[in-house]
Write an enzyme that holds these catalytic residues in place. Structure first.
Site, PDB file in Angstrom:
ATOM      1  N   HIS A 186       0.985  -0.867  -0.275  1.00 15.84           N
ATOM      2  CA  HIS A 186      -0.292  -0.301  -0.151  1.00 15.84           C
ATOM      3  C   HIS A 186       1.205   1.495   0.024  1.00 15.84           C
ATOM      4  O   HIS A 186       1.951   1.144   0.501  1.00 15.84           O
ATOM      5  CB  HIS A 186      -1.024  -0.281   1.074  1.00 15.84           C
ATOM      6  CG  HIS A 186      -0.446  -0.507   2.062  1.00 15.84           C
ATOM      7  ND1 HIS A 186       0.522   0.862   2.781  1.00 15.84           N
ATOM      8  CD2 HIS A 186      -0.474  -0.717   3.279  1.00 15.84           C
ATOM      9  CE1 HIS A 186       0.965   0.145   4.022  1.00 15.84           C
ATOM     10  NE2 HIS A 186       0.118  -1.180   4.417  1.00 15.84           N
ATOM     11  N   ALA A 187       0.554   2.859  -0.402  1.00 17.14           N
ATOM     12  CA  ALA A 187       0.810   3.751  -0.026  1.00 17.14           C
ATOM     13  C   ALA A 187       2.104   3.774   1.140  1.00 17.14           C
ATOM     14  O   ALA A 187       2.882   5.149   0.548  1.00 17.14           O
ATOM     15  CB  ALA A 187       0.063   4.586  -0.221  1.00 17.14           C
TER      16      ALA A 187
ATOM     17  N   HIS B 250       4.137   0.830   2.185  1.00 17.00           N
ATOM     18  CA  HIS B 250       5.378   0.651   1.747  1.00 17.00           C
ATOM     19  C   HIS B 250       5.739   1.407   0.481  1.00 17.00           C
ATOM     20  O   HIS B 250       7.172   1.333   0.756  1.00 17.00           O
ATOM     21  CB  HIS B 250       4.903  -0.395   0.896  1.00 17.00           C
ATOM     22  CG  HIS B 250       4.376  -1.418   1.933  1.00 17.00           C
ATOM     23  ND1 HIS B 250       2.769  -2.381   2.302  1.00 17.00           N
ATOM     24  CD2 HIS B 250       5.153  -2.691   2.756  1.00 17.00           C
ATOM     25  CE1 HIS B 250       2.768  -2.864   3.074  1.00 17.00           C
ATOM     26  NE2 HIS B 250       4.157  -3.589   3.165  1.00 17.00           N
TER      27      HIS B 250
END
Ligand code: PAF
Length: 284
Positions: free
Chosen positions: A34-35, A37
């Site tokens: 997701h953002a 990461h």
């Protein structure tokens, strides 16, 4: 971006980076990116010339009855996101590569119990042994200069920093602030388990951390905040595991905090339906 499933291929490839004096940053993940990461990958790119991201759902850090089988495996979508984020290498090993003799026969690494048997370690016995064992393996395989982790798993970050220092590993550990959804919920691969109703309740965790921080800054003692907070969580349908104030460095319990004190951290874990959620906030 190059993709490797085997250690030998990965090592041959990154040996070239070393020959060219290029430093490597490692971002260890379990995938389903997701953002949050992607922000770790961007920080890794700023830190070093080359970025290696690992995706491995590590069985050793899941307990019996936990979500190892259900954990989302989305390798192709992850590969595309990493490519777009500018990672240079994706390492996605099999169990056989990581645990050649089977995980039950692996040598393991244990950080000190004062850090690993408290908080999440108290309700997830063996979890941090699994984390430190796999992270030590990844460190040995990749031999990065920098490794990047999110502060969402704050205890994990402290455990890994301690292991790295205790084993004299020449790796700088970078911890990055938690990425949040617009309503404050900390981004996590496990958020996908929440039903629509649970998802609408979940931001209460962050709201509660912010409330606790305000209370502490106003001089309230922790016991009173904790009691009220646990009541609020239960009232909203959560099953709290812990809601606690800790020293931000050694994670030892604190009874209060005032301006001028060493940095502290409020940490919280609670189950919402079948999903275990964690979050934390800095008090400094
Ligand atoms: O935070 C995670 O995703 C995992 O615990 C880690 C650090 C990749 C080890 O498996």
């Amino acid at each position: 971006m190059q993709v490797f499933q085997d250690i030998a291929g990965l090592r041959t490839h990154i040996a070239r980076y070393r020959r060219d004096d290029q430093e490597i940053a490692l971002v260890p993940t379990m995938g389903n990116l997701h953002a949050g990461h992607i922000a770790l990958v961007k920080a890794a790119r700023e830190a070093c010339e080359r970025v290696v991201v690992s995706i491995y759902v590590n069985p050793l850090q899941f307990g019996a009855g936990e979500d190892f089988d259900a954990y989302p495996r989305t390798l192709e979508a992850d590969r595309q996101k990493l490519e777009a984020a500018g990672a240079h290498v994706l390492f996605a090993p099999s169990d056989r590569e990581i645990y050649p003799q089977g995980r039950e026969h692996s040598t393991t690494i244990d950080a000190p119990e004062a850090l690993t048997h408290t908080l999440c370690g108290a309700s997830r016995p063996g979890h941090f042994r699994g984390v430190t064992t796999v992270v030590a393996k990844l460190f040995n395989i990749v031999q990065p200069t920098v490794a990047v982790f999110g502060e969402k798993d704050f205890q994990q970050l402290r455990v890994i920093q301690r292991m790295t220092a205790d084993l004299n590993l020449p790796i700088r550990i970078l911890g990055l602030p938690t990425h949040r959804e617009a309503d404050g919920l900390a981004m996590s691969s496990r958020n996908g388990y929440l039903s629509a109703e649970e998802r609408s309740n979940a931001p209460l965790l962050y709201a509660q951390l912010q409330w606790a921080a305000e209370q502490l800054r106003a001089g309230e003692i922790w016991d009173a905040i904790e009691a009220e907070g646990l009541k609020r969580l239960s009232g909203a349908g959560f099953v709290p595991d812990y809601f606690t104030l800790r020293d931000a460095e050694n994670l030892q319990p604190l009874t209060g905090w005032q301006a001028g004190d060493a940095p502290a951290r409020v940490l919280l874990a609670a189950r919402l339906g079948q999903t275990r959620l964690i979050d934390n906030l800095s008090i400094s």
